[in-house]
Scaffold this motif. Structure first.
Motif, mmCIF file in Angstrom:
data_model
loop_
_atom_site.group_PDB
_atom_site.id
_atom_site.type_symbol
_atom_site.label_atom_id
_atom_site.label_comp_id
_atom_site.label_asym_id
_atom_site.label_seq_id
_atom_site.Cartn_x
_atom_site.Cartn_y
_atom_site.Cartn_z
ATOM 1 N N ILE A 178 10.620 45.597 25.786
ATOM 2 C CA ILE A 178 10.955 45.279 24.254
ATOM 3 C C ILE A 178 12.593 44.507 24.321
ATOM 4 O O ILE A 178 13.618 45.161 24.661
ATOM 5 C CB ILE A 178 11.512 46.680 23.553
ATOM 6 N N CYS A 179 12.564 43.226 24.051
ATOM 7 C CA CYS A 179 13.784 42.611 23.982
ATOM 8 C C CYS A 179 14.500 42.271 22.828
ATOM 9 O O CYS A 179 13.888 41.871 21.739
ATOM 10 C CB CYS A 179 13.488 41.141 24.817
ATOM 11 N N SER A 180 15.618 43.080 22.469
ATOM 12 C CA SER A 180 16.344 43.030 21.170
ATOM 13 C C SER A 180 17.513 42.098 21.246
ATOM 14 O O SER A 180 18.357 42.120 20.309
ATOM 15 C CB SER A 180 16.363 44.486 20.700
ATOM 16 N N GLY A 181 17.789 41.563 22.457
ATOM 17 C CA GLY A 181 18.919 40.894 22.799
ATOM 18 C C GLY A 181 19.629 40.947 24.069
ATOM 19 O O GLY A 181 18.955 41.553 24.847
ATOM 20 N N GLU B 75 8.569 56.389 26.675
ATOM 21 C CA GLU B 75 9.548 56.492 27.902
ATOM 22 C C GLU B 75 10.333 55.136 28.155
ATOM 23 O O GLU B 75 9.782 54.182 28.553
ATOM 24 C CB GLU B 75 9.017 57.004 29.275
ATOM 25 N N LEU B 76 11.665 55.144 27.932
ATOM 26 C CA LEU B 76 12.292 53.972 28.466
ATOM 27 C C LEU B 76 12.582 54.061 29.942
ATOM 28 O O LEU B 76 13.121 54.908 30.263
ATOM 29 C CB LEU B 76 13.585 54.033 27.599
ATOM 30 N N SER B 77 12.317 52.901 30.660
ATOM 31 C CA SER B 77 12.175 53.066 31.961
ATOM 32 C C SER B 77 13.050 51.828 32.589
ATOM 33 O O SER B 77 13.347 50.979 31.849
ATOM 34 C CB SER B 77 10.617 52.723 32.641
ATOM 35 N N LYS B 78 13.024 51.586 33.686
ATOM 36 C CA LYS B 78 13.317 50.694 34.508
ATOM 37 C C LYS B 78 12.477 49.456 34.708
ATOM 38 O O LYS B 78 11.252 49.653 34.589
ATOM 39 C CB LYS B 78 13.953 50.910 35.885
ATOM 40 N N ALA B 79 12.944 48.474 34.979
ATOM 41 C CA ALA B 79 12.043 46.987 35.112
ATOM 42 C C ALA B 79 10.840 47.432 36.028
ATOM 43 O O ALA B 79 9.473 47.139 35.646
ATOM 44 C CB ALA B 79 12.698 45.773 35.538
ATOM 45 N N GLU B 80 10.968 47.626 37.283
ATOM 46 C CA GLU B 80 10.130 47.994 38.244
ATOM 47 C C GLU B 80 8.906 48.947 37.853
ATOM 48 O O GLU B 80 7.731 48.934 38.232
ATOM 49 C CB GLU B 80 10.512 48.536 39.546
ATOM 50 N N ALA B 81 9.342 49.911 36.668
ATOM 51 C CA ALA B 81 8.190 50.620 36.376
ATOM 52 C C ALA B 81 7.790 50.622 34.945
ATOM 53 O O ALA B 81 6.588 51.302 34.609
ATOM 54 C CB ALA B 81 8.687 52.072 36.326
ATOM 55 N N CYS C 157 20.862 35.253 21.049
ATOM 56 C CA CYS C 157 19.833 36.322 20.671
ATOM 57 C C CYS C 157 18.776 36.463 21.563
ATOM 58 O O CYS C 157 18.728 35.635 22.501
ATOM 59 C CB CYS C 157 19.588 36.104 19.277
ATOM 60 N N ALA C 158 18.167 37.586 21.442
ATOM 61 C CA ALA C 158 16.691 37.794 22.127
ATOM 62 C C ALA C 158 15.765 36.618 21.973
ATOM 63 O O ALA C 158 15.282 36.501 23.261
ATOM 64 C CB ALA C 158 16.064 38.811 21.426
ATOM 65 N N GLY C 159 15.736 35.756 21.199
ATOM 66 C CA GLY C 159 14.827 34.469 21.155
ATOM 67 C C GLY C 159 15.245 33.598 22.257
ATOM 68 O O GLY C 159 14.232 33.148 22.837
ATOM 69 N N ALA C 160 16.437 33.728 22.750
ATOM 70 C CA ALA C 160 16.768 32.698 23.999
ATOM 71 C C ALA C 160 16.148 33.415 25.168
ATOM 72 O O ALA C 160 15.526 32.746 26.102
ATOM 73 C CB ALA C 160 18.299 32.565 23.979
ATOM 74 N N LEU C 161 16.269 34.670 25.241
ATOM 75 C CA LEU C 161 15.579 35.388 26.372
ATOM 76 C C LEU C 161 14.206 35.159 26.375
ATOM 77 O O LEU C 161 13.491 34.658 27.567
ATOM 78 C CB LEU C 161 16.174 36.638 26.631
ATOM 79 N N ALA C 162 13.601 35.395 25.273
ATOM 80 C CA ALA C 162 11.992 35.184 25.011
ATOM 81 C C ALA C 162 11.729 33.888 25.634
ATOM 82 O O ALA C 162 10.630 33.722 26.113
ATOM 83 C CB ALA C 162 11.581 35.726 23.755
ATOM 84 N N ALA C 163 12.335 32.735 25.226
ATOM 85 C CA ALA C 163 12.118 31.316 25.366
ATOM 86 C C ALA C 163 12.029 31.262 26.785
ATOM 87 O O ALA C 163 11.049 30.586 27.555
ATOM 88 C CB ALA C 163 12.916 30.485 24.538
ATOM 89 N N LEU D 158 8.569 51.628 28.684
ATOM 90 C CA LEU D 158 9.115 50.446 28.235
ATOM 91 C C LEU D 158 10.460 50.267 28.835
ATOM 92 O O LEU D 158 11.363 51.191 28.776
ATOM 93 C CB LEU D 158 8.992 50.344 26.635
ATOM 94 N N LEU D 159 10.656 48.949 28.934
ATOM 95 C CA LEU D 159 12.109 48.569 29.583
ATOM 96 C C LEU D 159 12.637 47.649 28.203
ATOM 97 O O LEU D 159 12.037 46.882 27.552
ATOM 98 C CB LEU D 159 11.721 47.467 30.321
ATOM 99 N N HIS D 160 13.821 48.361 27.898
ATOM 100 C CA HIS D 160 14.741 47.835 26.730
ATOM 101 C C HIS D 160 15.640 46.837 27.380
ATOM 102 O O HIS D 160 16.562 47.407 28.032
ATOM 103 C CB HIS D 160 15.057 48.951 26.077
ATOM 104 N N ILE D 161 15.611 45.619 26.810
ATOM 105 C CA ILE D 161 16.389 44.828 27.215
ATOM 106 C C ILE D 161 17.346 44.488 25.712
ATOM 107 O O ILE D 161 16.788 43.804 24.887
ATOM 108 C CB ILE D 161 15.820 43.207 27.750
ATOM 109 N N GLY D 162 18.642 44.853 25.870
ATOM 110 C CA GLY D 162 19.370 44.667 24.502
ATOM 111 C C GLY D 162 20.450 45.747 24.562
ATOM 112 O O GLY D 162 20.341 46.843 25.550
ATOM 113 N N PRO D 163 21.117 45.822 23.629
ATOM 114 C CA PRO D 163 22.525 46.860 23.309
ATOM 115 C C PRO D 163 22.055 48.225 23.134
ATOM 116 O O PRO D 163 20.593 48.361 22.361
ATOM 117 C CB PRO D 163 23.232 45.907 22.511
ATOM 118 N N ASP D 164 22.550 49.318 23.290
ATOM 119 C CA ASP D 164 22.456 50.561 22.679
ATOM 120 C C ASP D 164 22.234 50.785 21.299
ATOM 121 O O ASP D 164 21.595 51.544 20.865
ATOM 122 C CB ASP D 164 23.320 51.446 23.394
ATOM 123 N N ARG D 165 23.057 49.711 20.586
ATOM 124 C CA ARG D 165 22.784 49.996 19.018
ATOM 125 C C ARG D 165 21.554 49.614 18.651
ATOM 126 O O ARG D 165 21.154 49.945 17.441
ATOM 127 C CB ARG D 165 23.840 49.081 18.387
#
Length: 283
Positions: A131-134, A120-126, A178-184, A102-109
């Motif tokens: 999961i976009c949290s912000g 497994e948290l991975s880079k974009a290419e893999a 917020c994450a919704g802006a990226l999702a849109a 999974l690629l996590h887009i968002g802050p570490d918090r």
């Protein structure tokens, strides 16, 4: 034609018609920098009279991780019975991706979203999914900073779970993305998106179960009032779930101030309208 939405200064009369409130956190209980004391007082009064207050948030973290921050801002723990977040709904969805990258887009918090899961948290290419949290740093970044990343992921049709459907929120005197802006933006590029949180059904179904658990029985939907400032999250979600709603007029949607013409402009084009509007939640 919809009847005009009344502007009220007290929720006391409406409270007498309800057994439970579903209350937005960021925008009603606090503004991201400090609590709104009148909102806490109104919730405590409703609870004192036998009502149940469930907080509902598009925060992309489990509710248990939201509580310390709320408390630090001055939100009284005695003002609510419990809460459900978009993060809780997101974790239900992450469970279906165990064993994947999974690629996590968002802050570490927001990393508590993944605790306890075999992912497994991975880079974009893999990545198998996103999961976009912000935004990683919402204090200075905008969605434009993610255009190239999202374009590459959209070309591969990598599915995204949006952990916070909000587009914008207040943080003190600032407005942040917020994450919704990226999702849109991702959807506009042709990327597939599944949304957790308001205004989608799973978070409301989970909230109803929590209310029934606390009450000891199911509470009829007509006896529940949703209170929030988000037109396309709080109020649309209430409409789709079959609840009445009360609109709290935040500067995001009504920078010119609350009046009848503003309400007409906001709700005439929409299939729903709140039963009342307020500048702030007050008893």
């Amino acid at each position: 034609m919809q009847a005009p939405t009344p502007i009220v200064s007290s929720i006391a009369d409406l409270a007498a018609t309800a057994e439970a409130w579903i209350v937005d956190i960021w925008g009603v209980m606090h503004n991201g920098a400090r609590a709104h004391p009148a909102a806490g007082a109104a919730c405590r009064e409703f609870r004192k009279r036998g009502g149940i207050v469930m907080l509902l948030s598009n925060a992309p973290r489990p509710f248990v991780n939201v509580v310390p921050h709320m408390t630090s801002l001055g939100v009284d723990p005695q003002a609510y019975d419990g809460g459900v977040t978009s993060g809780d709904a997101t974790r239900d969805m992450i469970a279906d991706w165990q064993g994947k990258r999974l690629l996590h887009i968002g802050p570490d918090r927001d990393r508590p979203l993944f605790e306890g899961y075999d992912v497994e948290l991975s880079k974009a290419e893999a990545a198998d999914a996103i999961i976009c949290s912000g935004l990683t740093d919402d204090s200075k970044e905008t969605p434009a900073d993610y255009a190239d990343l999202l374009a590459g992921l959209a070309r591969r049709r990598i599915p995204m779970i949006c952990a916070n459907p909000d587009i914008l929120v207040e943080r003190g005197e600032e407005i942040i993305y917020c994450a919704g802006a990226l999702a849109a933006d991702y959807e506009k590029l042709g990327g597939p998106v599944t949304y957790a949180g308001k205004p989608h059904a799973p978070i409301y179904d989970r909230t109803l179960r929590e209310i029934a658990r606390i009450k000891g029985r199911e509470v009829p939907r007509e006896k529940i009032i949703c209170i929030g400032d988000g037109l396309e999250t709080d109020l649309l979600g209430a409409y789709k779930a079959g609840f009445r709603s009360v609109f709290i007029a935040s500067p995001i949607f009504v920078p010119e101030g609350l009046n009848d013409s503003v309400l007409e402009k906001l709700f005439a084009p929409r299939p729903f309208a709140p039963v009342a509007a307020m500048t702030a939640l007050t008893w």
